[in-house]
Design a protein around this motif. Structure first.
Motif, PDB file in Angstrom:
ATOM      1  N   PRO A 225      30.801  44.360  -9.882  1.00 54.35           N
ATOM      2  CA  PRO A 225      32.330  44.798  -9.763  1.00 54.35           C
ATOM      3  C   PRO A 225      32.569  46.188 -10.407  1.00 54.35           C
ATOM      4  O   PRO A 225      31.568  46.567 -11.236  1.00 54.35           O
ATOM      5  CB  PRO A 225      32.943  43.746 -10.813  1.00 54.35           C
ATOM      6  CG  PRO A 225      31.825  43.241 -11.585  1.00 54.35           C
ATOM      7  CD  PRO A 225      30.479  43.216 -10.703  1.00 54.35           C
ATOM      8  N   LEU A 226      33.435  46.827 -10.208  1.00 51.96           N
ATOM      9  CA  LEU A 226      33.992  47.790 -10.900  1.00 51.96           C
ATOM     10  C   LEU A 226      34.919  47.430 -12.017  1.00 51.96           C
ATOM     11  O   LEU A 226      36.076  46.882 -11.551  1.00 51.96           O
ATOM     12  CB  LEU A 226      34.510  49.058 -10.060  1.00 51.96           C
ATOM     13  CG  LEU A 226      34.939  50.361 -10.736  1.00 51.96           C
ATOM     14  CD1 LEU A 226      33.762  51.026 -11.443  1.00 51.96           C
ATOM     15  CD2 LEU A 226      35.596  51.416  -9.769  1.00 51.96           C
ATOM     16  N   ILE A 227      34.711  47.691 -13.318  1.00 52.26           N
ATOM     17  CA  ILE A 227      35.739  47.288 -14.226  1.00 52.26           C
ATOM     18  C   ILE A 227      36.650  48.376 -14.749  1.00 52.26           C
ATOM     19  O   ILE A 227      36.202  49.631 -14.817  1.00 52.26           O
ATOM     20  CB  ILE A 227      35.118  46.871 -15.559  1.00 52.26           C
ATOM     21  CG1 ILE A 227      33.853  45.961 -15.516  1.00 52.26           C
ATOM     22  CG2 ILE A 227      36.125  46.294 -16.602  1.00 52.26           C
ATOM     23  CD1 ILE A 227      34.214  44.758 -14.965  1.00 52.26           C
TER      24      ILE A 227
ATOM     25  N   ASP B 150      38.764  56.323 -16.787  1.00 57.64           N
ATOM     26  CA  ASP B 150      39.417  57.276 -16.908  1.00 57.64           C
ATOM     27  C   ASP B 150      40.788  57.483 -16.345  1.00 57.64           C
ATOM     28  O   ASP B 150      41.273  58.442 -15.520  1.00 57.64           O
ATOM     29  CB  ASP B 150      38.606  58.505 -16.168  1.00 57.64           C
ATOM     30  CG  ASP B 150      37.172  58.558 -16.643  1.00 57.64           C
ATOM     31  OD1 ASP B 150      37.061  58.544 -17.594  1.00 57.64           O
ATOM     32  OD2 ASP B 150      36.484  59.047 -15.571  1.00 57.64           O
ATOM     33  N   ILE B 151      41.406  56.454 -17.027  1.00 63.15           N
ATOM     34  CA  ILE B 151      43.002  56.173 -16.377  1.00 63.15           C
ATOM     35  C   ILE B 151      43.930  56.833 -17.593  1.00 63.15           C
ATOM     36  O   ILE B 151      43.962  56.247 -18.623  1.00 63.15           O
ATOM     37  CB  ILE B 151      43.198  54.786 -16.160  1.00 63.15           C
ATOM     38  CG1 ILE B 151      42.323  54.479 -14.887  1.00 63.15           C
ATOM     39  CG2 ILE B 151      44.534  54.615 -15.927  1.00 63.15           C
ATOM     40  CD1 ILE B 151      42.554  53.072 -14.388  1.00 63.15           C
ATOM     41  N   GLN B 152      44.803  57.445 -17.305  1.00 64.54           N
ATOM     42  CA  GLN B 152      45.912  58.045 -18.322  1.00 64.54           C
ATOM     43  C   GLN B 152      47.361  57.353 -17.549  1.00 64.54           C
ATOM     44  O   GLN B 152      47.382  56.753 -16.545  1.00 64.54           O
ATOM     45  CB  GLN B 152      46.234  59.557 -17.787  1.00 64.54           C
ATOM     46  CG  GLN B 152      44.789  60.338 -18.010  1.00 64.54           C
ATOM     47  CD  GLN B 152      44.209  60.054 -19.855  1.00 64.54           C
ATOM     48  OE1 GLN B 152      45.078  60.075 -20.508  1.00 64.54           O
ATOM     49  NE2 GLN B 152      43.127  60.100 -19.873  1.00 64.54           N
ATOM     50  N   PRO B 153      48.265  57.356 -18.550  1.00 61.85           N
ATOM     51  CA  PRO B 153      49.410  56.780 -18.291  1.00 61.85           C
ATOM     52  C   PRO B 153      50.036  57.368 -16.901  1.00 61.85           C
ATOM     53  O   PRO B 153      49.715  58.786 -16.639  1.00 61.85           O
ATOM     54  CB  PRO B 153      50.493  56.998 -19.386  1.00 61.85           C
ATOM     55  CG  PRO B 153      49.565  57.252 -20.490  1.00 61.85           C
ATOM     56  CD  PRO B 153      48.253  57.947 -19.818  1.00 61.85           C
TER      57      PRO B 153
ATOM     58  N   GLY C  20      38.658  56.855  -9.092  1.00 61.10           N
ATOM     59  CA  GLY C  20      38.056  55.347  -9.053  1.00 61.10           C
ATOM     60  C   GLY C  20      37.352  54.972  -7.492  1.00 61.10           C
ATOM     61  O   GLY C  20      36.247  54.307  -7.852  1.00 61.10           O
ATOM     62  N   VAL C  21      37.871  55.307  -6.646  1.00 63.23           N
ATOM     63  CA  VAL C  21      37.222  54.800  -5.488  1.00 63.23           C
ATOM     64  C   VAL C  21      35.965  55.509  -5.275  1.00 63.23           C
ATOM     65  O   VAL C  21      35.014  54.904  -4.722  1.00 63.23           O
ATOM     66  CB  VAL C  21      38.319  55.368  -4.381  1.00 63.23           C
ATOM     67  CG1 VAL C  21      37.555  55.222  -2.929  1.00 63.23           C
ATOM     68  CG2 VAL C  21      39.642  54.607  -4.174  1.00 63.23           C
TER      69      VAL C  21
END
Length: 143
Positions: free
Chosen positions: A46-48, A79-82, A92-93
């Motif tokens: 999986p990718l978390i 690497d997720i920002q609001p 992400g992909v």
């Protein structure tokens, strides 16, 4: 008001399309069930998907430990920002594809969930996320 009208008008037309429901694991120590649920869905790598704050606070650690204890290899995308944009989804992909992942585990709140769902749609359709804006764009299972 117009939105409510449109939603009510389209309801009868959407019934033939099954809407998959994500599996949500909740409760004390439930994060330790991650590896069992992953195996049940035939996931091997999986990718978390999470954010840096949850990662740094150690809130994701029990899930990662569960995967480690069961010999499941995984990769992390944090690497997720609001209010994630298309570039974040694309990154992400790309991480998913580079690491040959076969499933997604989303760990976090609204931005993580939004980004993860968009990633899943892009992966399932094998199209750039910008081509998937609108209703009924993804009618196949997502990772």
């Amino acid at each position: 008001m117009l939105h409510s009208l449109l939603v009510n008008l389209k309801k009868p037309f959407l019934k033939p399309f099954p809407v998959p429901k994500p599996e949500c694991i909740t409760g004390p120590q439930s994060v330790r069930e991650v590896s069992d649920r992953l195996k049940a869905h035939k996931g091997n790598c999986p990718l978390i998907v999470t954010d840096n704050v949850l990662l740094e606070l150690g809130l994701v650690a029990p899930a990662l430990q569960s995967l480690d204890a069961n010999g499941i290899s995984y990769h992390v995308f944090s690497d997720i920002q609001p209010d994630p944009d298309f570039e974040t989804v694309r990154a992400g992909v790309e991480r998913y594809q580079q690491n040959k992942c076969d499933s997604l585990i989303l760990f976090g709140g609204g931005s993580v969930i939004d980004c993860g769902k968009a990633m899943a749609a892009s992966i399932a359709k094998q199209k750039d996320i910008s081509k998937l804006v609108g209703l009924l764009r993804v009618l196949r299972p997502v990772p």
